[in-house]
Motif scaffolding. Structure first.
Motif, PDB file in Angstrom:
ATOM      1  N   HIS A  67       0.859  -1.180   0.000  1.00  0.00           N
ATOM      2  CA  HIS A  67       0.000   0.000   0.000  1.00  0.00           C
ATOM      3  C   HIS A  67       0.901   1.238   0.000  1.00  0.00           C
ATOM      4  CE1 HIS A  67       0.829  -0.504   4.290  1.00  0.00           C
ATOM      5  NE2 HIS A  67       0.346   0.699   4.531  1.00  0.00           N
ATOM      6  N   LEU A  68       0.292   2.415   0.034  1.00  0.00           N
ATOM      7  CA  LEU A  68       1.026   3.628  -0.322  1.00  0.00           C
ATOM      8  C   LEU A  68       1.452   4.512   0.849  1.00  0.00           C
ATOM      9  CD1 LEU A  68      -0.878   4.695  -3.575  1.00  0.00           C
ATOM     10  CD2 LEU A  68       1.074   3.160  -3.292  1.00  0.00           C
ATOM     11  N   LYS A  98      -2.808  -3.298  -9.663  1.00  0.00           N
ATOM     12  CA  LYS A  98      -2.841  -2.232 -10.662  1.00  0.00           C
ATOM     13  C   LYS A  98      -3.477  -0.952 -10.147  1.00  0.00           C
ATOM     14  CE  LYS A  98      -7.011  -4.191 -12.812  1.00  0.00           C
ATOM     15  NZ  LYS A  98      -7.578  -4.743 -14.075  1.00  0.00           N
ATOM     16  N   GLU A  99      -4.378  -1.063  -9.160  1.00  0.00           N
ATOM     17  CA  GLU A  99      -5.021   0.136  -8.625  1.00  0.00           C
ATOM     18  C   GLU A  99      -4.043   1.055  -7.896  1.00  0.00           C
ATOM     19  OE1 GLU A  99      -8.135  -3.110  -8.910  1.00  0.00           O
ATOM     20  OE2 GLU A  99      -6.059  -2.957  -8.201  1.00  0.00           O
ATOM     21  N   LEU A 100      -2.903   0.529  -7.476  1.00  0.00           N
ATOM     22  CA  LEU A 100      -1.932   1.339  -6.748  1.00  0.00           C
ATOM     23  C   LEU A 100      -0.955   2.071  -7.652  1.00  0.00           C
ATOM     24  CD1 LEU A 100      -0.891  -1.044  -3.802  1.00  0.00           C
ATOM     25  CD2 LEU A 100      -2.572   0.808  -3.753  1.00  0.00           C
ATOM     26  N   TRP A 105       2.807   6.644  -8.709  1.00  0.00           N
ATOM     27  CA  TRP A 105       3.603   7.546  -9.529  1.00  0.00           C
ATOM     28  C   TRP A 105       3.165   8.999  -9.370  1.00  0.00           C
ATOM     29  CZ3 TRP A 105       8.033   8.125 -11.725  1.00  0.00           C
ATOM     30  CH2 TRP A 105       8.211   9.107 -12.705  1.00  0.00           C
ATOM     31  N   GLU A 106       1.885   9.253  -9.522  1.00  0.00           N
ATOM     32  CA  GLU A 106       1.401  10.633  -9.563  1.00  0.00           C
ATOM     33  C   GLU A 106       1.540  11.353  -8.231  1.00  0.00           C
ATOM     34  OE1 GLU A 106       0.514  12.402 -12.093  1.00  0.00           O
ATOM     35  OE2 GLU A 106       0.636  10.796 -13.584  1.00  0.00           O
ATOM     36  N   GLY A 119      15.757  12.588 -19.992  1.00  0.00           N
ATOM     37  CA  GLY A 119      14.499  13.202 -20.379  1.00  0.00           C
ATOM     38  C   GLY A 119      13.384  12.834 -19.421  1.00  0.00           C
ATOM     39  N   ASN A 120      12.185  13.242 -19.750  1.00  0.00           N
ATOM     40  CA  ASN A 120      11.051  12.953 -18.881  1.00  0.00           C
ATOM     41  C   ASN A 120      10.851  11.455 -18.733  1.00  0.00           C
ATOM     42  OD1 ASN A 120      10.602  15.611 -18.410  1.00  0.00           O
ATOM     43  ND2 ASN A 120       8.760  15.791 -19.651  1.00  0.00           N
ATOM     44  N   SER A 121      10.645  11.036 -17.506  1.00  0.00           N
ATOM     45  CA  SER A 121      10.577   9.621 -17.184  1.00  0.00           C
ATOM     46  C   SER A 121       9.201   9.257 -16.647  1.00  0.00           C
ATOM     47  CB  SER A 121      11.644   9.267 -16.136  1.00  0.00           C
ATOM     48  OG  SER A 121      12.926   9.574 -16.594  1.00  0.00           O
ATOM     49  N   GLN A 122       8.991   7.977 -16.522  1.00  0.00           N
ATOM     50  CA  GLN A 122       7.798   7.436 -15.882  1.00  0.00           C
ATOM     51  C   GLN A 122       8.225   6.236 -15.038  1.00  0.00           C
ATOM     52  OE1 GLN A 122       5.094   6.367 -19.038  1.00  0.00           O
ATOM     53  NE2 GLN A 122       6.755   5.660 -20.341  1.00  0.00           N
ATOM     54  N   LEU A 123       7.292   5.599 -14.380  1.00  0.00           N
ATOM     55  CA  LEU A 123       7.639   4.502 -13.489  1.00  0.00           C
ATOM     56  C   LEU A 123       8.414   3.407 -14.223  1.00  0.00           C
ATOM     57  CD1 LEU A 123       7.232   3.846 -10.496  1.00  0.00           C
ATOM     58  CD2 LEU A 123       5.122   2.646 -11.109  1.00  0.00           C
ATOM     59  N   SER A 124       8.007   3.133 -15.452  1.00  0.00           N
ATOM     60  CA  SER A 124       8.651   2.073 -16.230  1.00  0.00           C
ATOM     61  C   SER A 124      10.043   2.459 -16.717  1.00  0.00           C
ATOM     62  CB  SER A 124       7.776   1.691 -17.422  1.00  0.00           C
ATOM     63  OG  SER A 124       7.547   2.805 -18.257  1.00  0.00           O
ATOM     64  N   SER A 125      10.452   3.712 -16.512  1.00  0.00           N
ATOM     65  CA  SER A 125      11.809   4.102 -16.847  1.00  0.00           C
ATOM     66  C   SER A 125      12.822   3.531 -15.851  1.00  0.00           C
ATOM     67  CB  SER A 125      11.943   5.627 -16.869  1.00  0.00           C
ATOM     68  OG  SER A 125      11.046   6.214 -17.784  1.00  0.00           O
ATOM     69  N   TYR A 126      12.339   3.155 -14.659  1.00  0.00           N
ATOM     70  CA  TYR A 126      13.220   2.693 -13.594  1.00  0.00           C
ATOM     71  C   TYR A 126      12.964   1.243 -13.189  1.00  0.00           C
ATOM     72  CZ  TYR A 126      14.010   7.709 -13.041  1.00  0.00           C
ATOM     73  OH  TYR A 126      14.310   9.027 -13.262  1.00  0.00           O
ATOM     74  N   PHE A 127      11.723   0.790 -13.339  1.00  0.00           N
ATOM     75  CA  PHE A 127      11.349  -0.555 -12.911  1.00  0.00           C
ATOM     76  C   PHE A 127      10.660  -1.283 -14.062  1.00  0.00           C
ATOM     77  CE2 PHE A 127      11.159   2.071  -9.044  1.00  0.00           C
ATOM     78  CZ  PHE A 127      11.918   1.325  -8.154  1.00  0.00           C
ATOM     79  N   ASP A 128      10.734  -2.599 -14.036  1.00  0.00           N
ATOM     80  CA  ASP A 128       9.882  -3.410 -14.902  1.00  0.00           C
ATOM     81  C   ASP A 128       8.564  -3.600 -14.159  1.00  0.00           C
ATOM     82  OD1 ASP A 128      11.863  -3.657 -16.836  1.00  0.00           O
ATOM     83  OD2 ASP A 128      12.704  -5.455 -15.912  1.00  0.00           O
ATOM     84  N   VAL A 129       7.564  -2.848 -14.553  1.00  0.00           N
ATOM     85  CA  VAL A 129       6.316  -2.763 -13.797  1.00  0.00           C
ATOM     86  C   VAL A 129       5.404  -3.928 -14.154  1.00  0.00           C
ATOM     87  CG1 VAL A 129       4.329  -1.318 -13.254  1.00  0.00           C
ATOM     88  CG2 VAL A 129       6.547  -0.251 -13.755  1.00  0.00           C
TER      89      VAL A 129
END
Length: 259
Positions: A67-68, A98-100, A105-106, A119-129
């Motif tokens: 959880h978060l 998937k709900e988390l 990220w946001e 450049g601009n990244s997202q969660l998948s830029s650092y982890f294999d989600v």
């Protein structure tokens, strides 16, 4: 296969010898020299608790997020940046229902991770989600996990769920509650079929209502307490859990053989 508690403290625990309640699941498959490690939650003091066990961020193949709250996800920014900048872009799998993932990220990680040298990244830029579905669970290194949504904070407006784990190995099964309210009616079937129970447990004079309190857990049936270990406690004097029928309070760094 063994489960090691990097820490056993609550979110606010400041005891020097303890850390937040994150765990390391480790196995070395037959014929493989290198162990595989799953980090279960990555709290804000993970860089200290994992180093205390001799681990670095690139020692983990995967991370599971229940959880978060920050004592469960606050170390992910550190892990992402350390793996990217220091450990040759090592990528761990990030496992969470998937709900988390979008709010992770946001609302928790984007501010520190979006802008980078590539450049601009997202969660998948650092982890294999790997988005998970609670009703189907997931498999990791021969161990199947059922994902159990457990109410953690219940208000008139909404309910915050944590996603507990029921693991089934070849020889032993275990129920890891993560963070949950005391809910014996909902959990009793899991308590009874598990060989080992790892139960979050509040201490102290105040019952927060968001964790099971020791005063509540002590009312459970004797056969349930006899296989229940307690963790996620505050730095208060601990009662004699063994005298009350429990296996005891887990100590930081303690490991359990899961067969």
């Amino acid at each position: 296969m063994k489960l090691t508690f990097a820490g056993t403290g609550s979110a606010f625990c400041m005891a020097a010898e303890n850390f937040q309640s994150n765990m390391v699941l480790e196995t070395t498959p037959s014929g493989n020299e290198q162990p595989h490690r799953l980090l279960i939650d990555c709290g804000s003091d993970a860089r200290h608790s994992l180093r205390n066990l001799g681990y670095m961020p690139n020692d983990f193949d995967a991370v599971y997020i229940s959880h978060l709250h920050s004592d469960h996800i606050g170390g992910l920014e550190w892990m992402a940046l350390a793996n990217y900048f220091i450990f040759d872009g090592h990528r761990a799998k990030l496992l969470a229902v998937k709900e988390l993932l979008d709010p992770l990220w946001e609302h928790s990680l984007r501010g520190g991770l979006e802008t980078s040298d590539h450049g601009n990244s997202q969660l998948s830029s650092y982890f294999d989600v790997l988005p998970l579905v609670a009703k189907t669970g997931f498999d990791w290194q021969g161990l199947h996990f059922d994902i159990i949504p457990v109410p953690h904070i219940v208000t008139n407006e909404s309910t915050m769920f944590s996603y507990a784990l029921f693991g089934r190995g070849e020889k032993k099964s275990f129920f890891l509650t993560t963070d949950a309210i005391f809910n014996p009616d909902a959990h009793m079937s899991l308590y009874r079929k598990a060989d080992m129970i790892f139960q979050d447990c509040e201490l102290g004079p105040r019952h927060s209502g968001v964790h099971a309190h020791y005063d509540e857990l002590v009312t459970l049936p004797a056969e349930v307490k006899a296989k229940m270990w307690l963790y996620h406690y505050q730095a208060y004097d601990k009662p004699d859990a063994k005298a009350d029928g429990f296996c005891g309070f887990i100590e930081p760094g303690q490991s359990f053989d899961l067969g």
